[in-house]
Motif scaffolding. Sequence first.
Motif, PDB file in Angstrom:
ATOM      1  N   ASP A 146      46.194   0.721 -38.515  1.00 40.26           N
ATOM      2  CA  ASP A 146      45.261   0.536 -37.395  1.00 40.26           C
ATOM      3  C   ASP A 146      44.966  -0.953 -37.200  1.00 40.26           C
ATOM      4  N   TRP A 147      44.743  -1.639 -38.301  1.00 39.64           N
ATOM      5  CA  TRP A 147      44.444  -3.078 -38.213  1.00 39.64           C
ATOM      6  C   TRP A 147      45.610  -3.799 -37.556  1.00 39.64           C
ATOM      7  N   GLU A 148      46.824  -3.444 -38.044  1.00 38.40           N
ATOM      8  CA  GLU A 148      48.003  -4.141 -37.499  1.00 38.40           C
ATOM      9  C   GLU A 148      48.188  -3.837 -36.021  1.00 38.40           C
ATOM     10  N   GLN A 149      47.952  -2.587 -35.655  1.00 43.56           N
ATOM     11  CA  GLN A 149      48.125  -2.234 -34.235  1.00 43.56           C
ATOM     12  C   GLN A 149      47.144  -3.010 -33.351  1.00 43.56           C
ATOM     13  N   MET A 150      45.900  -3.108 -33.801  1.00 49.05           N
ATOM     14  CA  MET A 150      44.903  -3.826 -32.983  1.00 49.05           C
ATOM     15  C   MET A 150      45.215  -5.319 -32.912  1.00 49.05           C
ATOM     16  N   ILE A 151      45.535  -5.898 -34.049  1.00 48.26           N
ATOM     17  CA  ILE A 151      45.812  -7.351 -34.055  1.00 48.26           C
ATOM     18  C   ILE A 151      47.083  -7.640 -33.254  1.00 48.26           C
ATOM     19  N   ASP A 152      48.100  -6.813 -33.457  1.00 50.23           N
ATOM     20  CA  ASP A 152      49.383  -7.055 -32.774  1.00 50.23           C
ATOM     21  C   ASP A 152      49.262  -6.858 -31.264  1.00 50.23           C
ATOM     22  N   THR A 153      48.443  -5.910 -30.837  1.00 49.44           N
ATOM     23  CA  THR A 153      48.317  -5.639 -29.401  1.00 49.44           C
ATOM     24  C   THR A 153      47.312  -6.601 -28.760  1.00 49.44           C
ATOM     25  N   ASN A 154      46.092  -6.592 -29.292  1.00 49.22           N
ATOM     26  CA  ASN A 154      44.996  -7.295 -28.618  1.00 49.22           C
ATOM     27  C   ASN A 154      45.123  -8.814 -28.695  1.00 49.22           C
ATOM     28  N   VAL A 155      45.693  -9.282 -29.799  1.00 46.54           N
ATOM     29  CA  VAL A 155      45.793 -10.742 -29.986  1.00 46.54           C
ATOM     30  C   VAL A 155      47.218 -11.231 -29.754  1.00 46.54           C
ATOM     31  N   LYS A 156      48.160 -10.699 -30.544  1.00 39.23           N
ATOM     32  CA  LYS A 156      49.513 -11.252 -30.445  1.00 39.23           C
ATOM     33  C   LYS A 156      50.175 -10.882 -29.115  1.00 39.23           C
ATOM     34  N   GLY A 157      49.944  -9.664 -28.645  1.00 39.35           N
ATOM     35  CA  GLY A 157      50.527  -9.260 -27.344  1.00 39.35           C
ATOM     36  C   GLY A 157      50.022 -10.144 -26.220  1.00 39.35           C
ATOM     37  N   LEU A 158      48.730 -10.410 -26.257  1.00 41.66           N
ATOM     38  CA  LEU A 158      48.120 -11.292 -25.234  1.00 41.66           C
ATOM     39  C   LEU A 158      48.722 -12.700 -25.318  1.00 41.66           C
ATOM     40  N   LEU A 159      48.943 -13.156 -26.552  1.00 43.16           N
ATOM     41  CA  LEU A 159      49.547 -14.491 -26.733  1.00 43.16           C
ATOM     42  C   LEU A 159      50.978 -14.511 -26.205  1.00 43.16           C
ATOM     43  N   TYR A 160      51.766 -13.475 -26.534  1.00 37.97           N
ATOM     44  CA  TYR A 160      53.160 -13.444 -26.072  1.00 37.97           C
ATOM     45  C   TYR A 160      53.208 -13.480 -24.538  1.00 37.97           C
ATOM     46  N   MET A 161      52.363 -12.668 -23.922  1.00 39.43           N
ATOM     47  CA  MET A 161      52.356 -12.617 -22.449  1.00 39.43           C
ATOM     48  C   MET A 161      51.979 -13.978 -21.866  1.00 39.43           C
ATOM     49  N   THR A 162      50.961 -14.587 -22.464  1.00 39.40           N
ATOM     50  CA  THR A 162      50.499 -15.887 -21.974  1.00 39.40           C
ATOM     51  C   THR A 162      51.589 -16.935 -22.151  1.00 39.40           C
ATOM     52  N   ARG A 163      52.253 -16.893 -23.292  1.00 34.28           N
ATOM     53  CA  ARG A 163      53.309 -17.873 -23.595  1.00 34.28           C
ATOM     54  C   ARG A 163      54.472 -17.754 -22.604  1.00 34.28           C
ATOM     55  N   GLU A 164      54.812 -16.524 -22.222  1.00 31.99           N
ATOM     56  CA  GLU A 164      55.965 -16.326 -21.334  1.00 31.99           C
ATOM     57  C   GLU A 164      55.633 -16.533 -19.860  1.00 31.99           C
ATOM     58  N   VAL A 165      54.417 -16.185 -19.475  1.00 30.32           N
ATOM     59  CA  VAL A 165      54.079 -16.256 -18.039  1.00 30.32           C
ATOM     60  C   VAL A 165      53.524 -17.627 -17.647  1.00 30.32           C
ATOM     61  N   SER A 166      52.818 -18.296 -18.562  1.00 31.05           N
ATOM     62  CA  SER A 166      52.194 -19.569 -18.153  1.00 31.05           C
ATOM     63  C   SER A 166      53.213 -20.622 -17.676  1.00 31.05           C
ATOM     64  N   PRO A 167      54.426 -20.714 -18.262  1.00 22.85           N
ATOM     65  CA  PRO A 167      55.374 -21.697 -17.712  1.00 22.85           C
ATOM     66  C   PRO A 167      55.734 -21.438 -16.252  1.00 22.85           C
ATOM     67  N   LEU A 168      55.735 -20.167 -15.849  1.00 28.03           N
ATOM     68  CA  LEU A 168      56.015 -19.859 -14.436  1.00 28.03           C
ATOM     69  C   LEU A 168      54.899 -20.417 -13.555  1.00 28.03           C
ATOM     70  N   MET A 169      53.683 -20.340 -14.069  1.00 29.34           N
ATOM     71  CA  MET A 169      52.529 -20.859 -13.318  1.00 29.34           C
ATOM     72  C   MET A 169      52.541 -22.384 -13.312  1.00 29.34           C
ATOM     73  N   ILE A 170      52.864 -22.957 -14.457  1.00 31.55           N
ATOM     74  CA  ILE A 170      52.909 -24.426 -14.553  1.00 31.55           C
ATOM     75  C   ILE A 170      53.924 -24.982 -13.555  1.00 31.55           C
ATOM     76  N   ALA A 171      55.051 -24.306 -13.420  1.00 32.13           N
ATOM     77  CA  ALA A 171      56.094 -24.767 -12.496  1.00 32.13           C
ATOM     78  C   ALA A 171      55.567 -24.827 -11.064  1.00 32.13           C
ATOM     79  N   ARG A 172      54.637 -23.959 -10.749  1.00 31.77           N
ATOM     80  CA  ARG A 172      54.092 -23.902  -9.372  1.00 31.77           C
ATOM     81  C   ARG A 172      52.755 -24.631  -9.263  1.00 31.77           C
ATOM     82  N   LYS A 173      52.255 -25.122 -10.392  1.00 32.14           N
ATOM     83  CA  LYS A 173      50.964 -25.810 -10.436  1.00 32.14           C
ATOM     84  C   LYS A 173      49.832 -24.959  -9.884  1.00 32.14           C
ATOM     85  N   GLN A 174      49.923 -23.670 -10.142  1.00 27.33           N
ATOM     86  CA  GLN A 174      48.827 -22.780  -9.776  1.00 27.33           C
ATOM     87  C   GLN A 174      48.956 -21.459 -10.529  1.00 27.33           C
ATOM     88  N   GLY A 175      47.828 -20.800 -10.669  1.00 31.97           N
ATOM     89  CA  GLY A 175      47.843 -19.511 -11.353  1.00 31.97           C
ATOM     90  C   GLY A 175      46.499 -19.238 -11.998  1.00 31.97           C
TER      91      GLY A 175
END
Length: 251
Positions: A103-132
């Motif tokens: 349970d601990w691993e599922q919560m940490i992996d989803t709520n924290v690491k999943g959010l980080l992975y998404m942010t890491r992959e999507v933010s460069p797309l936003m940076i390229a457009r200078k908005q987001g």
Amino acid sequence: MSIILITGATSGFGEASAHLFAENGWNIIISGRRKERLEKLETVLKSTYKVEVLSLCFDVRNVEAVKTAISSLQDNWKNVDVLLNNAGLAAGRGPIQEGVYEDWEQMIDTNVKGLLYMTREVSPLMIARKQGHIINVASLAGWEAYGGGNVYCGTKHAVRAITRSARIDLLPHNIKVSVISPGAAETEFSLVRFKGDEQKANAVYEGYQPLKAEDVANSIYFMATQPAHVNIEEIFILPTAQATATITHKS
Ligand code: NDP
Ligand code: 8X3
């Protein structure tokens, strides 16, 4: 037309947000693990609101799946205006000395690491457009620590800390970073937390009016639709009957 990418769109806040943004003419990227629900939601959104919808079925805990999903976006879907990092859960509620490692691993992996992975992959797309705009879903549990909430509270405190730091990192790139922290809301959250035990899940919402998924979606929409120079840094939204994580006025 603006584009929002929503994680955890198959239920609760994510699904309600998908409806509200689509109703207002946004094109929507919906994601989650349950393929059938994604397919159904895609059909409903397209036919009801006449907007473009893209379904991405993946688990946010799987970094390779996140990378593949985002790198495979066609050019017309790359202009993500809003990333709603909503996928998350509580698994169990009990004292730390009896904690269940999976349970601990599922919560940490989803709520924290999943959010980080998404942010890491999507933010460069936003940076390229200078908005987001990145909107993270934390919780009342990101403000307070309550007994039995140990790891869930830890993950949501982390979401709020990551949000504040990411805001500084992304500031020079004109990207807004915000967080919404809801209190008790009746979604599938408690059913998931108590592993399908409907009696325990229903008891969480008895005797008072909890938030509805639509209430939270309304706040998210408000955050996402401010003028370019305005960032709603955080919304802390509670049911009227709730004062703290453990004090609720029940009839
Ligand atoms: P729901 O259980 O209704 O929705 C959770 C969503 O997250 C589902 O769409 C689920 O989709 C998705 N999800 C869960 N795990 C994963 C995963 N590993 N990969 C991809 N998607 C995943 O709950 P809520 O709508 O209430 O919860 C949404 C967010 O709000 C969560 O972060 C929760 O912690 C937070 N929150 C909830 C509150 C509440 O009282 N309801 C209050 C405060 C915050 P699928 O199963 O298809 O993958
Ligand atoms: C869900 C709200 O109070 O159950 O994030 O933690 S609470």
